[in-house]
Scaffold this active site. Structure first.
Site, PDB file in Angstrom:
ATOM      1  N   TYR A 143       0.818  -1.217   0.000  1.00 11.36           N
ATOM      2  CA  TYR A 143       0.000   0.000   0.000  1.00 11.36           C
ATOM      3  C   TYR A 143       0.850   1.264   0.000  1.00 11.36           C
ATOM      4  O   TYR A 143       0.407   2.308  -0.457  1.00 11.36           O
ATOM      5  CB  TYR A 143      -0.918   0.030   1.230  1.00 11.36           C
ATOM      6  CG  TYR A 143      -2.265  -0.603   1.012  1.00 11.36           C
ATOM      7  CD1 TYR A 143      -2.365  -1.947   0.683  1.00 11.36           C
ATOM      8  CD2 TYR A 143      -3.438   0.138   1.143  1.00 11.36           C
ATOM      9  CE1 TYR A 143      -3.586  -2.541   0.483  1.00 11.36           C
ATOM     10  CE2 TYR A 143      -4.677  -0.454   0.946  1.00 11.36           C
ATOM     11  CZ  TYR A 143      -4.749  -1.784   0.624  1.00 11.36           C
ATOM     12  OH  TYR A 143      -5.969  -2.364   0.424  1.00 11.36           O
ATOM     13  N   ASP A 250      -6.468  -6.958   3.693  1.00 14.81           N
ATOM     14  CA  ASP A 250      -7.595  -6.301   3.022  1.00 14.81           C
ATOM     15  C   ASP A 250      -8.512  -7.361   2.412  1.00 14.81           C
ATOM     16  O   ASP A 250      -9.734  -7.350   2.601  1.00 14.81           O
ATOM     17  CB  ASP A 250      -7.051  -5.358   1.939  1.00 14.81           C
ATOM     18  CG  ASP A 250      -8.163  -4.639   1.197  1.00 14.81           C
ATOM     19  OD1 ASP A 250      -9.102  -4.169   1.860  1.00 14.81           O
ATOM     20  OD2 ASP A 250      -8.087  -4.555  -0.046  1.00 14.81           O
TER      21      ASP A 250
HETATM   22  C1  IPM Z   1     -10.478  -1.213   3.610  1.00 17.44           C
HETATM   23  C2  IPM Z   1     -10.734  -0.552   2.284  1.00 17.44           C
HETATM   24  C3  IPM Z   1      -9.589   0.395   1.979  1.00 17.44           C
HETATM   25  C4  IPM Z   1      -8.342  -0.414   1.820  1.00 17.44           C
HETATM   26  C5  IPM Z   1      -9.801   1.321   0.763  1.00 17.44           C
HETATM   27  C6  IPM Z   1     -11.080   2.109   0.860  1.00 17.44           C
HETATM   28  C7  IPM Z   1      -8.626   2.244   0.553  1.00 17.44           C
HETATM   29  O1  IPM Z   1     -10.914  -1.506   1.300  1.00 17.44           O
HETATM   30  O2  IPM Z   1     -10.339  -0.492   4.618  1.00 17.44           O
HETATM   31  O3  IPM Z   1     -10.451  -2.439   3.668  1.00 17.44           O
HETATM   32  O4  IPM Z   1      -8.057  -0.942   0.721  1.00 17.44           O
HETATM   33  O5  IPM Z   1      -7.611  -0.543   2.811  1.00 17.44           O
HETATM   34 MG    MG Z   2     -10.986  -3.514   2.026  1.00 16.29          MG
END
Ligand code: IPM
Ligand code: MG
Length: 369
Positions: A143, A250
């Site tokens: 990320y 995620d």
């Molecule tokens: C989560 C969401 C987020 C992520 C997005 C909205 C950036 O999917 O909190 O799981 O990918 O972390």
């Molecule tokens: Mg997510």
């Protein structure tokens, strides 16, 4: 009990403001009936912030976030901002909050309430009594890894992201996993792709070392991420705490959420490290679900993930375990009575709106207080 805690509320986009409204109903109830006083500040985040300020979160809001005792966030994003440059997109606001506050430990519990057994697409005997905790590393990995972007190599364009973890980043999330397992059922499953990825093999090595370093009272096992996805739907009861990196966390938490019947049920807490000077531990609470633009403004969204996130806030940030238990109990009773928002609707149940669900939880709290 009385106290003066600063709560920053960031409703965000889509169904965010609606579900946050129902959490605020609980906050008001707590203030009135439990005499627990919060200083509440509300601010913009995500697309709502972009529309006013041209960025997904402002520096001023970040300052407030740093001063807050806890943050409660709704959801961000929506098709309206699909063409906005990446750095200003709604998701960037959320990622900045996570990164700048160093909220590295993301707790995503997946609990199956008995009353919702039928809402799960899995067989009741597979999910009955399920209580697992996904611990997702939230501030590193692919990320945030550098380099990232699109670049041209020998005339060919490449899109790239970098999966990278430092040893201390793995150690600190593993330490949280062992601590959590100690308060639960004593078992940690560490998830990566050590068979394919260098960073995965490294994660496994450091996880093992951290285990040997004073944590052998907890059971540790390792699992490849693809197998974990499969095991989650095959036999989720085998898990207690699953600890994994940002991206696998995620994906696996969405998967675990559906075991419970709906993404609309899953709360989360994102917690940082204690500031030595102020003693404050930064923390943000939010439902795992997104902004659901397709049903925004229709009073249909399930507010329970946000209400349960507020319960986590009471428990983890304010040490109000008793109040959190009471709130969890109220939610369970409401579900037991057959009240359902459309996402968890089953035959014979009573459909209620977002607001109707919030009011029903408050009515139960009134009986418990
Ligand atoms: C989560 C969401 C987020 C992520 C997005 C909205 C950036 O999917 O909190 O799981 O990918 O972390
Ligand atoms: Mg997510």
């Amino acid at each position: 009990m009385s106290s003066n805690k600063n709560l920053l509320v960031l409703p965000g986009d889509g169904i965010g403001p609606e579900v946050i409204n129902e959490a605020k109903r609980i906050v008001d109830w707590m203030a009135e009936k439990r005499h627990f006083k919060f200083n509440i500040e509300e601010d913009l985040v995500g697309g709502a912030c972009y529309d006013v300020h041209g960025s997904a979160v402002t520096d001023a809001t970040m300052e407030k976030a740093k001063q807050a005792d806890a943050i409660l966030l709704g959801a961000v994003g929506g098709p309206k901002w699909d063409n906005v440059e990446r750095a200003a997109r709604p998701e960037a606001g959320l990622l900045r909050l996570r990164k700048d506050l160093d909220l590295f430990a993301n707790l995503r519990p997946a609990i199956v309430f008995d009353a919702l057994l039928d809402a799960s697409t899995l067989k009741p005997e597979v999910v009955k009594g399920l209580d697992i905790m996904i611990l997702r590393e939230l501030t590193a990995g692919v990320y945030f890894g550098e380099p990232r972007g699109v670049e041209v190599r020998d005339g060919v364009r490449y899109g790239l992201d970098t999966q990278i973890y430092s040893e201390p980043e793995i150690v600190r999330i593993m330490d949280v996993a062992f601590d959590m397992a100690r308060k639960r059922n004593g078992k940690v499953t560490s998830v990566e792709k050590a068979n394919v990825m260098e960073s995965g093999a490294f994660w496994r090595e450091v996880a093992t070392k951290t285990h040997q370093d004073g944590n052998t009272d907890v059971e540790l096992n390792h699992m490849y991420a693809d197998n974990c996805a499969m095991q989650l739907v095959r036999w989720p009861g085998q898990f207690d705490v699953i600890v994994t990196d940002n991206l696998f966390g995620d994906i696996l938490s969405d998967c675990a959420a559906m075991l419970t019947g709906s993404l609309g049920m899953l709360p989360s807490a994102s917690i940082g490290s204690r500031d030595e000077q102020t003693g404050r531990i930064p923390a943000m609470y939010e439902p795992v679900h997104g902004s659901a633009p397709d049903i925004a403004g229709e009073n249909k969204a399930n507010p329970l993930a946000t209400i349960l996130s507020f319960s986590m806030l009471l428990r983890y940030s304010f040490d109000l375990g008793e109040d959190a238990d009471m709130l969890d109990q109220a939610v369970e009773t409401v579900l037991g009575k057959g009240l359902r928002t459309p996402d968890i609707m089953t035959d014979g149940a009573q459909e209620v709106s977002t607001q109707g669900m919030g009011e029903a939880v408050v009515a139960e709290l009134d009986k418990l207080a």
